[in-house]
Design a protein around this motif. Structure first.
Motif, short mmCIF file in Angstrom:
data_model
loop_
_atom_site.label_atom_id
_atom_site.label_comp_id
_atom_site.label_asym_id
_atom_site.label_seq_id
_atom_site.Cartn_x
_atom_site.Cartn_y
_atom_site.Cartn_z
N HIS A 71 1.14 -1.29 0.07
CA HIS A 71 -0.22 0.24 -0.09
C HIS A 71 0.74 1.01 0.02
O HIS A 71 0.56 2.70 -0.01
CB HIS A 71 -0.95 -0.68 1.20
N TYR A 72 2.02 1.21 0.16
CA TYR A 72 2.87 2.41 -0.19
C TYR A 72 2.92 3.32 -1.13
O TYR A 72 2.52 2.72 -2.47
CB TYR A 72 4.44 2.01 -0.23
N THR A 73 2.89 5.18 -0.65
CA THR A 73 2.98 5.80 -1.99
C THR A 73 3.90 6.46 -2.25
O THR A 73 4.13 7.37 -1.23
CB THR A 73 1.33 6.81 -1.26
N PRO A 74 4.66 6.59 -2.90
CA PRO A 74 5.54 6.95 -3.35
C PRO A 74 4.93 9.21 -3.20
O PRO A 74 4.24 8.78 -2.96
CB PRO A 74 5.75 6.59 -4.84
N TRP A 75 6.66 9.58 -3.30
CA TRP A 75 6.70 11.24 -3.16
C TRP A 75 4.81 11.34 -5.26
O TRP A 75 4.76 11.01 -5.99
CB TRP A 75 7.23 11.79 -4.08
N HIS A 76 3.65 12.11 -4.03
CA HIS A 76 3.14 12.46 -4.88
C HIS A 76 2.26 13.33 -4.42
O HIS A 76 2.23 14.04 -3.61
CB HIS A 76 1.44 11.10 -4.68
N GLY A 77 1.21 14.39 -4.98
CA GLY A 77 0.47 15.19 -4.66
C GLY A 77 -0.93 14.97 -4.50
O GLY A 77 -1.54 13.30 -4.78
N HIS A 78 -1.44 15.52 -3.60
CA HIS A 78 -3.02 15.10 -2.54
C HIS A 78 -3.77 15.87 -3.06
O HIS A 78 -3.08 17.24 -2.53
CB HIS A 78 -2.37 14.24 -1.51
N ILE A 79 -4.76 16.62 -3.24
CA ILE A 79 -5.86 17.18 -2.70
C ILE A 79 -6.85 17.49 -1.83
O ILE A 79 -7.07 16.26 -1.81
CB ILE A 79 -7.23 17.18 -4.15
N THR A 80 -6.54 18.33 -0.71
CA THR A 80 -7.30 17.47 0.45
C THR A 80 -8.58 18.15 0.28
O THR A 80 -9.50 18.25 0.46
CB THR A 80 -6.17 18.27 1.67
N VAL A 81 -8.56 19.42 -0.01
CA VAL A 81 -10.02 19.94 -0.40
C VAL A 81 -10.17 20.71 -1.46
O VAL A 81 -9.45 21.29 -2.47
CB VAL A 81 -10.66 20.99 0.90
N LEU A 82 -11.46 20.24 -2.55
CA LEU A 82 -11.99 21.46 -3.89
C LEU A 82 -13.68 21.41 -3.97
O LEU A 82 -14.26 20.30 -3.08
CB LEU A 82 -11.34 20.59 -4.89
N THR A 83 -13.51 22.65 -3.14
CA THR A 83 -15.14 23.14 -3.29
C THR A 83 -15.00 24.55 -4.10
O THR A 83 -14.29 25.15 -4.13
CB THR A 83 -15.67 23.03 -1.59
N VAL A 84 -16.20 24.80 -4.55
CA VAL A 84 -17.01 25.44 -5.11
C VAL A 84 -18.18 25.98 -4.71
O VAL A 84 -18.86 24.80 -4.40
CB VAL A 84 -16.74 25.45 -6.79
N ALA A 85 -18.76 27.00 -4.32
CA ALA A 85 -19.48 27.38 -3.60
C ALA A 85 -20.72 27.23 -4.94
O ALA A 85 -20.70 27.42 -5.59
CB ALA A 85 -19.74 29.38 -3.96
N PRO A 86 -21.78 26.79 -4.05
CA PRO A 86 -22.54 25.83 -5.17
C PRO A 86 -23.32 26.57 -6.25
O PRO A 86 -23.86 25.82 -7.38
CB PRO A 86 -24.68 25.76 -4.00
N ARG A 87 -23.69 28.12 -5.74
CA ARG A 87 -24.39 28.95 -6.96
C ARG A 87 -23.36 28.82 -7.82
O ARG A 87 -23.76 29.46 -9.01
CB ARG A 87 -24.42 30.04 -6.66
N TYR A 88 -21.93 28.57 -8.22
CA TYR A 88 -20.81 28.73 -9.22
C TYR A 88 -20.45 27.80 -9.53
O TYR A 88 -19.10 27.11 -10.50
CB TYR A 88 -19.76 29.49 -8.99
N ARG A 89 -21.75 26.56 -9.59
CA ARG A 89 -21.21 25.60 -9.95
C ARG A 89 -21.35 24.71 -11.33
O ARG A 89 -21.93 25.65 -11.67
CB ARG A 89 -21.27 24.45 -9.45
N ARG A 90 -20.74 23.56 -12.77
CA ARG A 90 -21.06 24.09 -13.67
C ARG A 90 -20.31 25.14 -14.89
O ARG A 90 -20.87 24.73 -15.04
CB ARG A 90 -22.52 23.01 -13.46
N MET A 91 -19.73 25.40 -13.95
CA MET A 91 -19.12 26.40 -15.08
C MET A 91 -17.34 26.31 -15.09
O MET A 91 -16.84 27.26 -15.50
CB MET A 91 -19.23 27.66 -14.08
N GLY A 92 -16.98 25.27 -14.79
CA GLY A 92 -15.52 24.87 -14.86
C GLY A 92 -14.76 24.77 -14.26
O GLY A 92 -13.89 25.00 -13.97
#
Length: 188
Positions: A71-92
């Motif tokens: 299960h070892y994970t080498p050097w990598h990036g991690h997305i901890t949080v990604l959020t967009v305000a509900p009113r601004y979603r589906r805009m890319g």
């Protein structure tokens, strides 16, 4: 639209983005830790001088003592949080934030970028798949709660990954990861 680094003054202006039961809320120390340790990976997206989304990420690897674990994970990036305000979603906007973090992780020579998403969050899972992510493994009972009401012991998470430039052979992604079950202690 502009994407920029989050500053300490911005921390009081993220609430608009956290008005969603699927967005985790953290205490101030958590946000400050990311600002101090990974300032170039804590990004906000603004429209009309208002923060309408943000992403928090980091680069990491497990300790060398874990190298022999399956299960070892080498050097990598991690997305901890990604959020967009509900009113601004589906805009890319989430795609723009994710691409900015992927670029930062590539610059730090990470093999891949990963994230954890609730197995019931089909909207997010489909969004990530459209951006080139795939499920690497299912982490059983990763979340302590289950808003779907299907389980008393918690909800599973999908560990989703996208290979970056360093992983030319795609060694750190797999097919049918939904069927590869691990426990939360296997991924810590």
């Amino acid at each position: 639209m502009s994407i920029r680094r989050v500053t300490p003054k911005d921390l009081n202006h993220l609430n608009l983005c956290n008005l969603d039961y699927l967005t985790e809320n953290y205490d101030l120390n958590f946000y400050l830790t990311y600002l101090m340790q990974w300032p170039s990976m804590f990004l906000a997206i603004e429209l009309n001088d208002q923060i309408v989304g943000y992403i928090m990420g980091k680069v990491e690897s497990q300790p060398a003592s874990m190298r022999h674990s399956p299960h070892y994970t080498p050097w990598h990036g991690h997305i901890t949080v990604l959020t967009v305000a509900p009113r601004y979603r589906r805009m890319g906007l989430a795609r723009h934030l994710t691409q900015a973090l992927e670029k930062a992780c590539n610059q730090r020579n990470a093999y891949f970028i990963d994230l954890y998403v609730r197995a019931s969050n089909e909207l997010a899972i489909n969004m990530y798949k459209k951006m080139g992510y795939s499920v690497f493994r299912r982490v059983v009972n990763y979340y302590m709660d289950d808003p779907t009401g299907k389980s008393d012991s918690g909800e599973d998470a999908f560990d989703m990954r996208k290979p970056l430039d360093r992983d030319k052979e795609r060694r750190f992604v797999r097919e049918n990861g939904e069927n590869f079950h691990v426990n939360p202690e296997d991924v810590s």
